[in-house]
Design a protein around this motif. Structure first.
Motif, PDB file in Angstrom:
ATOM      1  N   LEU A 145      -3.408   5.050   4.347  1.00  0.00           N
ATOM      2  CA  LEU A 145      -3.085   4.501   5.669  1.00  0.00           C
ATOM      3  C   LEU A 145      -3.380   5.508   6.777  1.00  0.00           C
ATOM      4  O   LEU A 145      -3.829   5.139   7.871  1.00  0.00           O
ATOM      5  N   GLU A 146      -3.120   6.778   6.503  1.00  0.00           N
ATOM      6  CA  GLU A 146      -3.438   7.814   7.489  1.00  0.00           C
ATOM      7  C   GLU A 146      -4.936   7.865   7.763  1.00  0.00           C
ATOM      8  O   GLU A 146      -5.383   8.000   8.906  1.00  0.00           O
ATOM      9  N   LYS A 147      -5.735   7.766   6.701  1.00  0.00           N
ATOM     10  CA  LYS A 147      -7.191   7.792   6.870  1.00  0.00           C
ATOM     11  C   LYS A 147      -7.667   6.569   7.647  1.00  0.00           C
ATOM     12  O   LYS A 147      -8.529   6.658   8.518  1.00  0.00           O
ATOM     13  N   LEU A 148      -7.114   5.407   7.323  1.00  0.00           N
ATOM     14  CA  LEU A 148      -7.512   4.188   8.021  1.00  0.00           C
ATOM     15  C   LEU A 148      -7.151   4.267   9.505  1.00  0.00           C
ATOM     16  O   LEU A 148      -7.907   3.806  10.370  1.00  0.00           O
ATOM     17  N   ALA A 149      -5.981   4.838   9.796  1.00  0.00           N
ATOM     18  CA  ALA A 149      -5.550   4.942  11.187  1.00  0.00           C
ATOM     19  C   ALA A 149      -6.442   5.865  12.003  1.00  0.00           C
ATOM     20  O   ALA A 149      -6.582   5.704  13.220  1.00  0.00           O
ATOM     21  N   ALA A 150      -7.067   6.847  11.324  1.00  0.00           N
ATOM     22  CA  ALA A 150      -7.892   7.828  12.025  1.00  0.00           C
ATOM     23  C   ALA A 150      -9.359   7.440  12.088  1.00  0.00           C
ATOM     24  O   ALA A 150     -10.164   8.159  12.698  1.00  0.00           O
TER      25      ALA A 150
ATOM     26  N   GLU B 146      -3.510   4.774 -15.390  1.00  0.00           N
ATOM     27  CA  GLU B 146      -2.858   6.083 -15.435  1.00  0.00           C
ATOM     28  C   GLU B 146      -2.133   6.378 -14.132  1.00  0.00           C
ATOM     29  O   GLU B 146      -1.036   6.921 -14.117  1.00  0.00           O
ATOM     30  N   MET B 147      -2.785   6.004 -13.005  1.00  0.00           N
ATOM     31  CA  MET B 147      -2.166   6.245 -11.713  1.00  0.00           C
ATOM     32  C   MET B 147      -0.884   5.442 -11.569  1.00  0.00           C
ATOM     33  O   MET B 147       0.131   5.912 -11.060  1.00  0.00           O
ATOM     34  N   ALA B 148      -0.910   4.179 -12.042  1.00  0.00           N
ATOM     35  CA  ALA B 148       0.272   3.335 -11.948  1.00  0.00           C
ATOM     36  C   ALA B 148       1.398   3.884 -12.817  1.00  0.00           C
ATOM     37  O   ALA B 148       2.558   3.900 -12.422  1.00  0.00           O
ATOM     38  N   GLY B 149       1.013   4.393 -14.014  1.00  0.00           N
ATOM     39  CA  GLY B 149       2.022   4.938 -14.915  1.00  0.00           C
ATOM     40  C   GLY B 149       2.658   6.195 -14.385  1.00  0.00           C
ATOM     41  O   GLY B 149       3.873   6.406 -14.526  1.00  0.00           O
ATOM     42  N   SER B 150       1.880   7.063 -13.730  1.00  0.00           N
ATOM     43  CA  SER B 150       2.411   8.325 -13.228  1.00  0.00           C
ATOM     44  C   SER B 150       3.297   8.129 -12.004  1.00  0.00           C
ATOM     45  O   SER B 150       4.104   8.972 -11.671  1.00  0.00           O
ATOM     46  N   SER B 151       3.120   6.987 -11.313  1.00  0.00           N
ATOM     47  CA  SER B 151       3.910   6.752 -10.100  1.00  0.00           C
ATOM     48  C   SER B 151       5.267   6.138 -10.409  1.00  0.00           C
ATOM     49  O   SER B 151       6.124   6.049  -9.554  1.00  0.00           O
TER      50      SER B 151
ATOM     51  N   ILE C  12       0.840  -1.207   0.000  1.00  0.00           N
ATOM     52  CA  ILE C  12       0.000   0.000   0.000  1.00  0.00           C
ATOM     53  C   ILE C  12       0.865   1.244   0.000  1.00  0.00           C
ATOM     54  O   ILE C  12       0.606   2.214  -0.720  1.00  0.00           O
ATOM     55  N   GLU C  13       1.929   1.251   0.798  1.00  0.00           N
ATOM     56  CA  GLU C  13       2.795   2.434   0.886  1.00  0.00           C
ATOM     57  C   GLU C  13       3.481   2.730  -0.439  1.00  0.00           C
ATOM     58  O   GLU C  13       3.804   3.876  -0.733  1.00  0.00           O
ATOM     59  N   LYS C  14       3.700   1.705  -1.262  1.00  0.00           N
ATOM     60  CA  LYS C  14       4.391   1.910  -2.532  1.00  0.00           C
ATOM     61  C   LYS C  14       3.503   2.557  -3.586  1.00  0.00           C
ATOM     62  O   LYS C  14       3.999   3.073  -4.577  1.00  0.00           O
ATOM     63  N   THR C  15       2.181   2.505  -3.409  1.00  0.00           N
ATOM     64  CA  THR C  15       1.280   3.115  -4.388  1.00  0.00           C
ATOM     65  C   THR C  15       1.260   4.621  -4.221  1.00  0.00           C
ATOM     66  O   THR C  15       1.720   5.163  -3.209  1.00  0.00           O
ATOM     67  N   ARG C  16       0.670   5.284  -5.210  1.00  0.00           N
ATOM     68  CA  ARG C  16       0.719   6.750  -5.250  1.00  0.00           C
ATOM     69  C   ARG C  16       0.029   7.381  -4.040  1.00  0.00           C
ATOM     70  O   ARG C  16       0.513   8.332  -3.456  1.00  0.00           O
TER      71      ARG C  16
END
Length: 272
Positions: free
Chosen positions: A12-17, A266-271, A2-6
């Motif tokens: 993760l911050e949203k899930l933690a909160a 597109e998101m994968a390509g831009s990252s 998850i951290e490696k994605t854009r």
């Protein structure tokens, strides 16, 4: 992973909160839906509620520009006029455009017509804006294409009142269209005259021709928003806090010029 994605860190911050109730709700959601399917449904609901919120706020505004704001909003909420109109099949075809040009050529200056290539469904008059779209079908006997149903929306200026004169005017438009000789049909015309209020002692519904061939209905912006609320299972009322704090100008820009969402590819390509 998850951290490696854009947007992984932000997720993760949203899930933690998240509070406990939201975590349970999210777990239930993801056990029954894919995230993509849930987003598709929520985006559609969000778009429809925003359109209705914008109509509700601008319908009674005398300064509202019906050509550039109100009419695009109303045409995006075509489903409010009936479930049969909630279809991409409705469009402005050549037969209907020829009929419109014939009927309204002498009633409006050339400068008042919007660019036909951009909005062929709109005709701008001095005191109103008309939108005409139709469905096409294949005649079972002849095998030829013909017009099925025609939807005509006559939108009056903000804070306008619909009286007998306005209903008679719409009646005239409908009869002229039916008798102009350009409509491949015969179609059935369902016309709506939309304004801020309906004057006292005004007939709100009338039919035209034997059969009949058309039905004309007077309606208000408030009636449209109430109807939309019922068609959306009163979700607008339950989600009022979500939209109540959005400024009118921002809401309008989101409705008429919605942002485009990047695809996963597109998101994968831009990252990378």
């Amino acid at each position: 992973n998850i951290e490696k994605t854009r947007h992984g860190a932000a997720l993760l911050e949203k899930l933690a909160a998240l509070p406990e109730d939201d975590i349970e709700a999210l777990d239930k959601l993801l056990s029954e839906w894919t995230a993509r399917d849930a987003l598709t449904v929520l985006d559609e609901i969000d778009a429809r509620v925003k359109v209705i919120e914008a109509i509700d706020r601008l319908g009674g505004d005398e300064a509202a520009d019906e050509v550039h704001t109100l009419h695009p909003l109303i045409t995006q909420a075509r489903w409010v006029f009936g479930p049969e109109f909630d279809s991409p099949e409705y469009s402005s075809n050549l037969s209907l455009r020829n009929a419109v040009e014939t009927v309204f050529r002498g009633r409006v200056a050339d400068a008042k017509f919007l660019n036909a290539r951009k909005r062929p469904d709109l005709v701008v008059l001095e005191d109103a804006t008309l939108s005409l779209v139709a469905t096409e079908s294949i005649d079972a006997v002849s095998g030829l294409s013909r017009l099925g149903n025609v939807l005509l929306i006559e939108l009056k200026k903000g804070r306008s009142e619909i009286g007998r004169a306005e209903m008679n005017q719409a009646d005239g438009y409908v009869q002229d269209l039916l008798q102009c000789g350009h409509l491949e049909g015969p179609p059935f015309i369902k016309a709506f005259v939309v304004g801020h209020k309906v004057a006292d002692r005004t007939e709100t519904t009338r039919t035209v021709g034997a059969g009949p061939k058309a039905r004309i209905e007077a309606t208000t912006f408030a009636q449209l928003t109430r109807t939309a609320g019922q068609r959306l299972f009163r979700l607008r009322e339950r989600l009022k806090e979500r939209y109540g704090d959005i400024e009118g100008s921002k809401l309008l820009s989101e409705v008429l010029d919605p942002p485009t969402q990047m695809s996963l590819q597109e998101m994968a390509g831009s990252s990378q």
